[in-house]
Design a protein around this motif. Structure first.
Motif: not given
Ligand SMILES: NC(=O)c1ccc[n+]([C@@H]2O[C@H](COP(=O)([O-])OP(=O)(O)OC[C@H]3O[C@@H](n4cnc5c(N)ncnc54)[C@H](OP(=O)(O)O)[C@@H]3O)[C@@H](O)[C@H]2O)c1
Length: 137
Positions: A17, A19-20, A40, A63-64, A93, A137
């Motif tokens: 759900s 951003f990626l 979640r 939930n992880l 978290q 990470k």
């Molecule tokens: N976007 C970037 O520029 C970027 C850069 C480097 C690395 N990354 C990595 O790429 C991945 C995706 O990034 P993103 O930007 O898409 O992040 P995001 O938009 O914050 O999405 C994170 C996702 O993780 C879920 N989540 C959080 N805590 C959780 C838990 N305890 N159990 C299950 N789900 C949980 C969130 O759902 P909820 O609605 O439940 O919170 C959400 O769906 C991450 O691992 C991030 O570290 C992203």
């Protein structure tokens, strides 16, 4: 996986759900995979369903921080994608719980089910980093 067509390949996307995640779900849907989005709060993932055809994308609760929910979401899947990450800690978290323990649960579930694993980490991930985010990470 080469012997399977996308039509009978189930991909579980943890964090689908985010951003990626929504882009990954859309890309998989276009390529005809069956997609289980593990989130979640599955009731908040309804916006993902129109990215695929009827019944192609299904949301389940996971939930992880809770191993049993991670395992349940992996059942019958051939591929697990872990996109879960947090940028700051709040309540339960914690970086360690989500990035380290949580990622381990996904890896264990992949191993238990013989599923391929795609894990998205981060540039700069380093066990010696001064940043807790980058260390976990
Ligand atoms: N976007 C970037 O520029 C970027 C850069 C480097 C690395 N990354 C990595 O790429 C991945 C995706 O990034 P993103 O930007 O898409 O992040 P995001 O938009 O914050 O999405 C994170 C996702 O993780 C879920 N989540 C959080 N805590 C959780 C838990 N305890 N159990 C299950 N789900 C949980 C969130 O759902 P909820 O609605 O439940 O919170 C959400 O769906 C991450 O691992 C991030 O570290 C992203």
């Amino acid at each position: 996986m080469s012997a399977r067509s996308p039509y009978n390949t189930l991909v579980t996307v943890y964090g689908g759900s985010g951003f990626l995640g929504r882009h990954v779900v859309r890309a998989l849907a276009k390529r005809h995979y069956r997609i289980r989005v593990a989130v979640r709060r599955s009731e908040l993932a309804g916006h993902l369903q129109p990215l695929g055809r009827v019944g192609q994308i299904h949301a389940v609760q996971a939930n992880l921080r809770h191993a049993a929910s991670v395992e349940a979401a992996a059942r019958d899947a051939q591929v697990l994608v872990n996109l879960v990450g947090i940028l700051f800690e709040r309540g339960r978290q914690r970086f360690q719980a989500v990035h380290t323990y949580g990622a381990e649960q996904v890896a264990l579930a992949a191993s238990a089910h013989g599923a391929r694993l795609v894990h998205v980490s981060a540039i700069g991930a380093d066990s010696n980093s001064p940043s807790v985010y980058a260390r976990t990470k």
